[in-house]
Scaffold this motif. Structure first.
Motif, mmCIF file in Angstrom:
data_model
loop_
_atom_site.group_PDB
_atom_site.id
_atom_site.type_symbol
_atom_site.label_atom_id
_atom_site.label_comp_id
_atom_site.label_asym_id
_atom_site.label_seq_id
_atom_site.Cartn_x
_atom_site.Cartn_y
_atom_site.Cartn_z
ATOM 1 N N ALA A 182 -8.488 3.621 8.277
ATOM 2 C CA ALA A 182 -7.909 3.269 6.975
ATOM 3 C C ALA A 182 -6.561 2.583 7.141
ATOM 4 O O ALA A 182 -6.274 1.600 6.452
ATOM 5 C CB ALA A 182 -7.768 4.524 6.105
ATOM 6 N N ALA A 183 -5.751 3.079 8.052
ATOM 7 C CA ALA A 183 -4.430 2.482 8.268
ATOM 8 C C ALA A 183 -4.553 1.023 8.693
ATOM 9 O O ALA A 183 -3.839 0.156 8.176
ATOM 10 C CB ALA A 183 -3.645 3.282 9.310
ATOM 11 N N PHE A 184 -5.470 0.723 9.617
ATOM 12 C CA PHE A 184 -5.645 -0.660 10.063
ATOM 13 C C PHE A 184 -6.134 -1.546 8.922
ATOM 14 O O PHE A 184 -5.642 -2.656 8.734
ATOM 15 C CB PHE A 184 -6.613 -0.745 11.248
ATOM 16 N N PHE A 185 -7.094 -1.049 8.161
ATOM 17 C CA PHE A 185 -7.600 -1.879 7.066
ATOM 18 C C PHE A 185 -6.537 -2.096 6.000
ATOM 19 O O PHE A 185 -6.352 -3.213 5.514
ATOM 20 C CB PHE A 185 -8.855 -1.277 6.428
ATOM 21 N N LEU A 186 -5.864 -1.031 5.632
ATOM 22 C CA LEU A 186 -4.849 -1.162 4.581
ATOM 23 C C LEU A 186 -3.720 -2.077 5.013
ATOM 24 O O LEU A 186 -3.185 -2.838 4.202
ATOM 25 C CB LEU A 186 -4.335 0.218 4.175
ATOM 26 N N TRP A 187 -3.353 -2.055 6.280
ATOM 27 C CA TRP A 187 -2.355 -2.994 6.782
ATOM 28 C C TRP A 187 -2.876 -4.425 6.624
ATOM 29 O O TRP A 187 -2.148 -5.311 6.182
ATOM 30 C CB TRP A 187 -2.020 -2.692 8.239
ATOM 31 N N MET A 194 0.837 -1.181 0.000
ATOM 32 C CA MET A 194 0.000 0.000 0.000
ATOM 33 C C MET A 194 0.876 1.236 0.000
ATOM 34 O O MET A 194 1.968 1.226 0.547
ATOM 35 C CB MET A 194 -0.861 0.052 1.271
ATOM 36 N N THR A 195 0.361 2.250 -0.567
ATOM 37 C CA THR A 195 1.117 3.491 -0.626
ATOM 38 C C THR A 195 0.480 4.542 0.278
ATOM 39 O O THR A 195 -0.677 4.421 0.690
ATOM 40 C CB THR A 195 1.141 4.032 -2.068
ATOM 41 N N PHE A 196 1.251 5.573 0.523
ATOM 42 C CA PHE A 196 0.737 6.710 1.280
ATOM 43 C C PHE A 196 -0.458 7.325 0.557
ATOM 44 O O PHE A 196 -1.445 7.710 1.187
ATOM 45 C CB PHE A 196 1.858 7.738 1.470
ATOM 46 N N ASN A 197 -0.397 7.384 -0.775
ATOM 47 C CA ASN A 197 -1.504 7.946 -1.553
ATOM 48 C C ASN A 197 -2.787 7.139 -1.387
ATOM 49 O O ASN A 197 -3.879 7.699 -1.357
ATOM 50 C CB ASN A 197 -1.131 8.042 -3.034
ATOM 51 N N THR A 198 -2.664 5.830 -1.288
ATOM 52 C CA THR A 198 -3.842 4.984 -1.069
ATOM 53 C C THR A 198 -4.457 5.293 0.284
ATOM 54 O O THR A 198 -5.679 5.406 0.413
ATOM 55 C CB THR A 198 -3.464 3.493 -1.146
ATOM 56 N N TRP A 199 -3.611 5.433 1.306
ATOM 57 C CA TRP A 199 -4.105 5.757 2.648
ATOM 58 C C TRP A 199 -4.814 7.113 2.647
ATOM 59 O O TRP A 199 -5.908 7.245 3.196
ATOM 60 C CB TRP A 199 -2.944 5.744 3.649
ATOM 61 N N ILE A 200 -4.205 8.100 2.007
ATOM 62 C CA ILE A 200 -4.828 9.434 1.932
ATOM 63 C C ILE A 200 -6.162 9.339 1.197
ATOM 64 O O ILE A 200 -7.172 9.901 1.642
ATOM 65 C CB ILE A 200 -3.889 10.440 1.221
ATOM 66 N N ARG A 201 -6.180 8.645 0.061
ATOM 67 C CA ARG A 201 -7.406 8.515 -0.726
ATOM 68 C C ARG A 201 -8.502 7.830 0.092
ATOM 69 O O ARG A 201 -9.647 8.299 0.128
ATOM 70 C CB ARG A 201 -7.116 7.725 -2.008
ATOM 71 N N ALA A 202 -8.172 6.741 0.753
ATOM 72 C CA ALA A 202 -9.164 6.033 1.562
ATOM 73 C C ALA A 202 -9.666 6.909 2.702
ATOM 74 O O ALA A 202 -10.870 6.952 2.980
ATOM 75 C CB ALA A 202 -8.568 4.731 2.103
ATOM 76 N N ILE A 248 -11.039 0.752 -2.679
ATOM 77 C CA ILE A 248 -9.867 1.618 -2.891
ATOM 78 C C ILE A 248 -8.591 0.818 -2.670
ATOM 79 O O ILE A 248 -7.646 0.892 -3.455
ATOM 80 C CB ILE A 248 -9.919 2.845 -1.959
ATOM 81 N N ALA A 249 -8.574 0.022 -1.602
ATOM 82 C CA ALA A 249 -7.381 -0.768 -1.284
ATOM 83 C C ALA A 249 -7.124 -1.825 -2.356
ATOM 84 O O ALA A 249 -5.991 -2.028 -2.779
ATOM 85 C CB ALA A 249 -7.565 -1.442 0.074
ATOM 86 N N ARG A 250 -8.177 -2.485 -2.806
ATOM 87 C CA ARG A 250 -8.014 -3.546 -3.813
ATOM 88 C C ARG A 250 -7.437 -2.988 -5.103
ATOM 89 O O ARG A 250 -6.611 -3.625 -5.749
ATOM 90 C CB ARG A 250 -9.354 -4.223 -4.095
ATOM 91 N N LYS A 251 -7.861 -1.780 -5.446
ATOM 92 C CA LYS A 251 -7.404 -1.179 -6.703
ATOM 93 C C LYS A 251 -5.889 -0.978 -6.713
ATOM 94 O O LYS A 251 -5.256 -1.039 -7.768
ATOM 95 C CB LYS A 251 -8.112 0.162 -6.897
ATOM 96 N N THR A 252 -5.297 -0.757 -5.539
ATOM 97 C CA THR A 252 -3.871 -0.474 -5.496
ATOM 98 C C THR A 252 -3.037 -1.564 -4.833
ATOM 99 O O THR A 252 -1.827 -1.429 -4.731
ATOM 100 C CB THR A 252 -3.612 0.860 -4.760
ATOM 101 N N ALA A 253 -3.693 -2.651 -4.384
ATOM 102 C CA ALA A 253 -2.968 -3.733 -3.706
ATOM 103 C C ALA A 253 -2.111 -4.518 -4.692
ATOM 104 O O ALA A 253 -2.451 -4.650 -5.863
ATOM 105 C CB ALA A 253 -3.937 -4.672 -3.006
ATOM 106 N N LYS A 254 -1.051 -5.062 -4.178
ATOM 107 C CA LYS A 254 -0.174 -5.924 -4.971
ATOM 108 C C LYS A 254 -0.533 -7.364 -4.669
ATOM 109 O O LYS A 254 -0.664 -7.758 -3.528
ATOM 110 C CB LYS A 254 1.289 -5.673 -4.616
ATOM 111 N N GLY A 255 -0.652 -8.164 -5.696
ATOM 112 C CA GLY A 255 -0.904 -9.600 -5.504
ATOM 113 C C GLY A 255 -2.304 -9.876 -5.407
ATOM 114 O O GLY A 255 -3.091 -10.268 -4.804
#
Length: 147
Positions: free
Chosen positions: A71-76, A1-9, A140-147
């Motif tokens: 958002a931070a907890f979910f993205l983690w 995840m990127t910082f931009n993803t966290w901000i967007r979420a 939002i997270a799925r769109k930018t997740a790796k794997g």
């Protein structure tokens, strides 16, 4: 995840949830200001209820800060778990329910003594947590997740 993803979420889900809270107040014939003064009173105490426009700004800042933590907890979790990435809508809905339980039966119960038992009020509280926070955050997270 990127910082931009966290901000967007944080910004998108925070704005959706804030709009829901504000529109709900208006539909109930109540002003929006006290909603956000009430949010500010969580960390700043009951005096924030009388802060007027400053309390509204403080409440919105608190709201977006809390959303940033959510958002931070979910993205983690997304970063760590392939199932969460593959099942975005379901995992987002589950996360929304977990957020609701934590907020209403943890934070709000401790700070304000609020305890929801009415099924209609529970459903009204669950709705934005699932559809305006959990699911959009997962998408939002799925769109930018790796794997």
């Amino acid at each position: 995840m990127t910082f931009n993803t966290w901000i967007r979420a944080t910004l998108i889900c925070g704005a959706l949830d804030a709009a829901y809270a504000s529109v709900t107040a208006l539909l109930r014939g109540k002003p929006v200001g006290p909603v956000w003064n009430g949010v500010a009173s969580g960390p700043f105490g009951d005096a924030a209820q009388g802060w007027g426009a400053g309390g509204v700004v403080a409440g919105l800042l608190v709201h977006f800060a809390i959303m940033g933590v959510m958002a931070a907890f979910f993205l983690w979790g997304v970063w760590q778990n392939a199932w969460v990435r593959r099942n975005a809508v379901l995992s987002g809905a589950i996360y929304g329910v977990l957020l609701f339980v934590f907020m209403y039966y943890g934070v709000l119960a401790v700070r304000f003594g609020l305890m929801l038992t009415d099924p209609v009020k529970i459903a009204i509280g669950l709705f934005p947590h699932i559809f305006f926070v959990g699911i959009p955050m997962a998408l939002i997270a799925r769109k930018t997740a790796k794997g």
